[in-house]
Structures are given as C-alpha cells and as structure tokens.
Design a protein around this motif. Sequence first.
Motif, PDB file in Angstrom:
ATOM      1  N   GLU A  87      75.229 128.084  15.406  1.00  9.60           N
ATOM      2  CA  GLU A  87      76.461 127.536  14.522  1.00  9.60           C
ATOM      3  C   GLU A  87      77.576 128.113  15.445  1.00  9.60           C
ATOM      4  O   GLU A  87      78.820 127.159  15.540  1.00  9.60           O
ATOM      5  N   ILE A  88      77.470 129.005  16.119  1.00 11.90           N
ATOM      6  CA  ILE A  88      78.743 129.541  17.319  1.00 11.90           C
ATOM      7  C   ILE A  88      78.731 128.438  18.099  1.00 11.90           C
ATOM      8  O   ILE A  88      79.861 127.768  18.522  1.00 11.90           O
ATOM      9  N   ALA A  89      77.608 128.198  18.833  1.00 13.99           N
ATOM     10  CA  ALA A  89      77.566 126.969  20.030  1.00 13.99           C
ATOM     11  C   ALA A  89      77.984 125.555  19.402  1.00 13.99           C
ATOM     12  O   ALA A  89      78.765 125.036  20.041  1.00 13.99           O
ATOM     13  N   GLU A  90      77.715 125.402  18.232  1.00 12.19           N
ATOM     14  CA  GLU A  90      78.342 124.168  17.746  1.00 12.19           C
ATOM     15  C   GLU A  90      79.770 124.016  17.737  1.00 12.19           C
ATOM     16  O   GLU A  90      80.427 122.864  17.846  1.00 12.19           O
ATOM     17  N   GLN A  91      80.576 125.047  17.699  1.00 15.85           N
ATOM     18  CA  GLN A  91      82.194 125.115  17.576  1.00 15.85           C
ATOM     19  C   GLN A  91      82.649 124.681  18.932  1.00 15.85           C
ATOM     20  O   GLN A  91      83.563 123.826  18.845  1.00 15.85           O
ATOM     21  N   ASP A  92      81.644 124.703  19.934  1.00 26.45           N
ATOM     22  CA  ASP A  92      82.306 124.447  21.396  1.00 26.45           C
ATOM     23  C   ASP A  92      81.711 123.072  21.769  1.00 26.45           C
ATOM     24  O   ASP A  92      81.568 123.076  22.832  1.00 26.45           O
ATOM     25  N   MET A  93      80.894 122.395  21.046  1.00 24.39           N
ATOM     26  CA  MET A  93      80.084 121.358  21.441  1.00 24.39           C
ATOM     27  C   MET A  93      80.622 120.163  20.631  1.00 24.39           C
ATOM     28  O   MET A  93      79.553 119.339  20.091  1.00 24.39           O
ATOM     29  N   SER A  94      81.636 119.903  20.155  1.00 23.66           N
ATOM     30  CA  SER A  94      82.306 119.169  19.223  1.00 23.66           C
ATOM     31  C   SER A  94      81.936 117.562  19.537  1.00 23.66           C
ATOM     32  O   SER A  94      81.578 116.886  18.890  1.00 23.66           O
ATOM     33  N   ALA A 122      70.909 128.753  22.426  1.00 24.71           N
ATOM     34  CA  ALA A 122      71.805 127.898  21.268  1.00 24.71           C
ATOM     35  C   ALA A 122      72.193 126.792  21.744  1.00 24.71           C
ATOM     36  O   ALA A 122      72.357 125.724  20.772  1.00 24.71           O
ATOM     37  N   GLN A 123      72.636 126.643  23.035  1.00 28.08           N
ATOM     38  CA  GLN A 123      73.323 125.459  23.517  1.00 28.08           C
ATOM     39  C   GLN A 123      72.156 124.224  23.218  1.00 28.08           C
ATOM     40  O   GLN A 123      72.516 122.842  22.849  1.00 28.08           O
ATOM     41  N   THR A 124      71.092 124.320  23.886  1.00 28.73           N
ATOM     42  CA  THR A 124      70.029 123.292  23.745  1.00 28.73           C
ATOM     43  C   THR A 124      69.703 123.089  22.415  1.00 28.73           C
ATOM     44  O   THR A 124      69.243 122.090  22.228  1.00 28.73           O
ATOM     45  N   ALA A 125      69.690 124.142  21.746  1.00 27.63           N
ATOM     46  CA  ALA A 125      69.137 123.894  20.100  1.00 27.63           C
ATOM     47  C   ALA A 125      70.124 122.837  19.646  1.00 27.63           C
ATOM     48  O   ALA A 125      69.689 122.013  18.679  1.00 27.63           O
ATOM     49  N   VAL A 126      71.645 122.788  19.874  1.00 27.76           N
ATOM     50  CA  VAL A 126      72.336 121.761  19.307  1.00 27.76           C
ATOM     51  C   VAL A 126      71.706 120.428  19.782  1.00 27.76           C
ATOM     52  O   VAL A 126      72.038 119.489  18.998  1.00 27.76           O
ATOM     53  N   LEU A 127      71.531 120.503  20.983  1.00 27.73           N
ATOM     54  CA  LEU A 127      71.178 118.977  21.540  1.00 27.73           C
ATOM     55  C   LEU A 127      69.769 118.538  20.714  1.00 27.73           C
ATOM     56  O   LEU A 127      69.592 117.386  20.135  1.00 27.73           O
ATOM     57  N   LEU A 421      77.926 122.777  28.758  1.00 27.23           N
ATOM     58  CA  LEU A 421      76.471 122.151  28.420  1.00 27.23           C
ATOM     59  C   LEU A 421      76.772 121.090  27.397  1.00 27.23           C
ATOM     60  O   LEU A 421      75.644 120.260  27.182  1.00 27.23           O
ATOM     61  N   SER A 422      77.499 121.022  26.701  1.00 31.63           N
ATOM     62  CA  SER A 422      77.805 119.865  25.712  1.00 31.63           C
ATOM     63  C   SER A 422      77.803 118.647  26.585  1.00 31.63           C
ATOM     64  O   SER A 422      77.534 117.392  25.959  1.00 31.63           O
ATOM     65  N   ILE A 423      78.525 118.637  27.740  1.00 29.33           N
ATOM     66  CA  ILE A 423      78.574 117.596  28.282  1.00 29.33           C
ATOM     67  C   ILE A 423      77.432 116.993  28.844  1.00 29.33           C
ATOM     68  O   ILE A 423      77.058 115.887  28.647  1.00 29.33           O
ATOM     69  N   THR A 424      76.460 117.858  29.474  1.00 29.12           N
ATOM     70  CA  THR A 424      75.354 117.526  29.819  1.00 29.12           C
ATOM     71  C   THR A 424      74.407 117.067  28.669  1.00 29.12           C
ATOM     72  O   THR A 424      73.707 116.237  28.853  1.00 29.12           O
ATOM     73  N   ALA A 425      74.583 117.926  27.500  1.00 29.30           N
ATOM     74  CA  ALA A 425      73.452 117.417  26.412  1.00 29.30           C
ATOM     75  C   ALA A 425      73.990 116.048  25.842  1.00 29.30           C
ATOM     76  O   ALA A 425      73.006 115.273  25.551  1.00 29.30           O
ATOM     77  N   THR A 464      89.174 115.118  23.475  1.00 29.38           N
ATOM     78  CA  THR A 464      89.980 115.340  22.230  1.00 29.38           C
ATOM     79  C   THR A 464      90.018 116.983  22.125  1.00 29.38           C
ATOM     80  O   THR A 464      90.807 117.580  21.849  1.00 29.38           O
ATOM     81  N   THR A 465      88.822 117.692  22.514  1.00 24.28           N
ATOM     82  CA  THR A 465      88.881 119.090  22.674  1.00 24.28           C
ATOM     83  C   THR A 465      90.339 119.564  23.430  1.00 24.28           C
ATOM     84  O   THR A 465      90.956 120.879  22.748  1.00 24.28           O
ATOM     85  N   PHE A 466      90.656 119.107  24.260  1.00 26.83           N
ATOM     86  CA  PHE A 466      91.922 119.565  24.797  1.00 26.83           C
ATOM     87  C   PHE A 466      93.242 118.863  24.750  1.00 26.83           C
ATOM     88  O   PHE A 466      94.258 118.960  25.302  1.00 26.83           O
ATOM     89  N   ASP A 467      93.004 117.839  23.661  1.00 24.91           N
ATOM     90  CA  ASP A 467      94.163 117.131  23.180  1.00 24.91           C
ATOM     91  C   ASP A 467      94.756 116.327  24.353  1.00 24.91           C
ATOM     92  O   ASP A 467      95.888 116.312  24.613  1.00 24.91           O
TER      93      ASP A 467
END
Length: 495
Positions: A87-94, A122-127, A421-425, A464-467
């Motif tokens: 859940e923490i990782a999901e916050q930064d993998m919008s 945690a990051q690959t789990a989001v993928l 990792l959000s970018i790669t995933a 969008t993360t960076f507006d």
Amino acid sequence: HSMREIMYSFVEDKQEFSRYPIKAGRRSLSRSISQSSTDSYSSAASYTDSSDDETSPREKTQVNSRGSTDFCVKNIKQAEFGRREIEIAEQDMSALISLRKRAQSEKPLAGAKIVGCTHITAQTAVLIETLVALGAQCRWTACNIYSTQNEVAAALSDSGVAVFAWKGESEDDFWWCIDQCVNTEGWQPNMILDDGGDLTHWMYKKYPNVFKKIRGIVEESVTGVHRLYQLSKAGKLCVPAMNVNDSVTKQKFDNLYCCRESILDGLKRTTDVMFGGKQVVVCGYGEVGKGCCAALKALGAIVYVTEIDPICALQACMDGFRVVKLNEVIRQVDVIITCTGNKNVVTRDQLDRMKNGSIVCNMGHSNTEIDVASLRTTELTWERVRSQVDHIIWPDGKRVILLAEGRLLNLSCSTVPTFVLSITATTQALALIELYNAPEGRYKQDVYLLPKKMDEYVASLHLTTFDAHLTELTDDQAKYLGLNKNGPFKPNYYR
C-alpha cells in the motif's frame, strides 16, 4: 523558571503552535505508536533475515487464507505486514494504478498465464497485482537470491498469486523455485516476464515444448537482453521478445536515476562509510555508472572511471572524471563499484593488491563481475560481520569488505526508489499487453524494442505526479517539424 513555564512562554511566542487542532494529531500519534509496538513484525524485520525459524520454506506446509498451498514463501503469517508495504508503494506508483483503473474493465490480459522472474519487492507487487487486475493469472519467482522481501511474497501468496521465493535462497532453491513456477499440472504459461533471463533459459532448456507455446517474452535487464540476442542470432528463439531494457523509459530512468539514489543508501546501510575525500573507482560508465558517479561526486568523493567504450569514456571525461585502467589505481582506492554487466571485471590478483579496509561491491545485474569464487580458498578467512557484509582476511591481516557476496548491492542491501520503478513497471505492463494481444504475424521470432510512442505514453502518465504541463504544438509548428501533434516526437533512432 520551571520547565513548564518555559514551555508556556515558548508556545506564546510561537503562535503557530495553536493553529493546528492538536488533539486529533496527538491521538492518532499515540495510536500508531501502540499499534507498532504490539506488532510482532517491526519494520526492521522487513529487510533483515535474522528470524529464529531456520527451517527451509521447502520443508514447511503453509496454507493461505484462501485454503491454497500452491506457493512457497518464508512465512505466510507476514501477509498483513506485506500488504501494508504494498500500500505504501502504491502511493508513489500512481501512473501504474491509473493504467490499472483505465484498463480494468476491458481486461486486456484475460486468458494470459504469466510466469514471472523478477525481484520480489513491494514495487513489483504493485505490477503483479496490476497484471492480475487486467485479467492475468500469475506464477512468480525471484531473479535474485537476496532481493525478495519476505512479507511482500507472503502478501502476494495470500492474495492468490503462486509465489515461490524467499530472501537468502541457496543456488539449488533458486532453480527449484523457477521449476515450481513452470512445471505445474494443468497450467500452461503463455507469457514470460523476465529479469536477467534465467527463467527464459530454464524453460528453453528443460521444457522446450512449453517454451514453444509462449506468445511473448518481456525482458528488462541488459544481461537478459544479451542472452535473447544470442538465442536469436543462433536461430533458436522461437518466440517474439520485447527488449524493455533499451526502451528509453527503462534505461534513462531506472538505470540512471534509480542507481543515483540507491548506491549511497546501500553503501551507508552496510558499512556506514563516509564519502567525502574517499577515492572510488566505478567500473563502467553506462547509465548505471553515470548514476553512481553523480551521487558519489556530489558527496565529495574522488571518482575514477574504467571504460572499454571510447564514447562512454569521453562522456566520463566531460563530466569531470579521470578515466583510468583499474590496475593504475587499485592500490590507492577505498571503494570499487562494478557496473558493467560483464564478468571478471575485478580479478583475484587485483583484490590481492587492494589496501586494508577497502570496500568492493557490484551494481550490475549478475554476480559475475567480481571474481568471488577465487576468494573461497583456504588461505583466506571469511568473517560474516552483519547481514550481507563479509570481511575477507588475508594471511597478513589485511581485510577487504565484500558486500552482498558480489550480487546486486542496492536490491540486496537497501531498497530502491518506488517512483522510478513505477516507470519501468508501466512499460513492462504495456509490453505484455502489446505482445499478448498482437495479431498473428505482427511479431516474428525476434527481439523487438518498444515503439517510441509507447515510451512517450508511459512518460506522460507520470507527469501528473509533478503537476507538469506539456506545451502543445500549433498546426503550423507541427507541419514545420514534420511531426504529428500527438507524437511520436523523436525518431526511433534518436538516442
């Protein structure tokens, strides 16, 4: 004055204190403290492996909350703790989450049976959970014996993904886990997601009939891509493969910025080393080397670079680094970091000549860059100092500090920044969707690069993360540049 009076006068001076509703804040604070102190898994348990239970996960029968035993992890009871990490990782993998929301209704991966071999964090789990949400069934294993976060593996297994992985597997466990993912009754995988090529290699060698039925391979490391091109050259690749490593959104972000932010973290957590004025040699000035050098330079280290490629060497010179041969500086450097993806970059002879107390580690994918095997001899003493840190002691008392036994430093000894990792995933998810849904004949039995348009789409999802607000071309400008207003904005050969 009593302490209380001083505090009161301080609060009166600083009016800001009273602007916030203090009560609510305090209550939630005390709740979170009591919660974490009664929690049997402190956050430290996440990255250390000093659990009392030394039985091999292979010898235990565990059942998840759905009554299934089709997984093998360290401890399924850690699932709830792992769920919080995810859940923490999901916050930064919008961006990945928004891709999940956009495509959830049409299920572009319905019927896909994906077998995956990556770092299990945690990051690959989001993928993985995104792939499941898009309709796929997944079986997963680890591409590195040290990088699995046990509690995350437990959370995935509990949610119904068959995971075979734990931190600190033996070589034998590693291949057993891969085999468990592939060789299972009534389940024929039709897609591969690989990091390093071990899963692809295993299936190709051991289960050629299963391998032939695969619709596509997505590979994300330099090492794995190299192995795919070798297969392709030999005319043995009977499956289309997507080289995600060389897509811009992987190489220029994951390899560069991820290493720039995690190299210091891995070194600090293991050795508490001070970098100011230290002499460091970075072997290889590709994207990973560039990231490592930038971080080290910023902390005041004196950085040398070794390179075989004149173009990369020239870039290192322009960035202010001395390009040397390793033998020229081996006696004086304090730290050696390998980032080449090659083998025997640091030899036993060079390790013999290093000074007392120097540190050796690897940031490349495989564990072949430092000749660790040559250190396992009777005249050298190995002392395990803490998790992932060995002192190797020469007969004259000299010590060299080896990290993670020469394996990937940042994933073995620290964590990597989630956002990158959000970018790669996202790139990997799109590559899987593309290959799985491609009409017969679009992709031959070869290795492909992700189209530039797709790279640009992945990047735009993350803005969008960076507006950040993109400028749009006018019709006149687009015509002048000979571009479509919506991209792609660069030709495929652009580097």
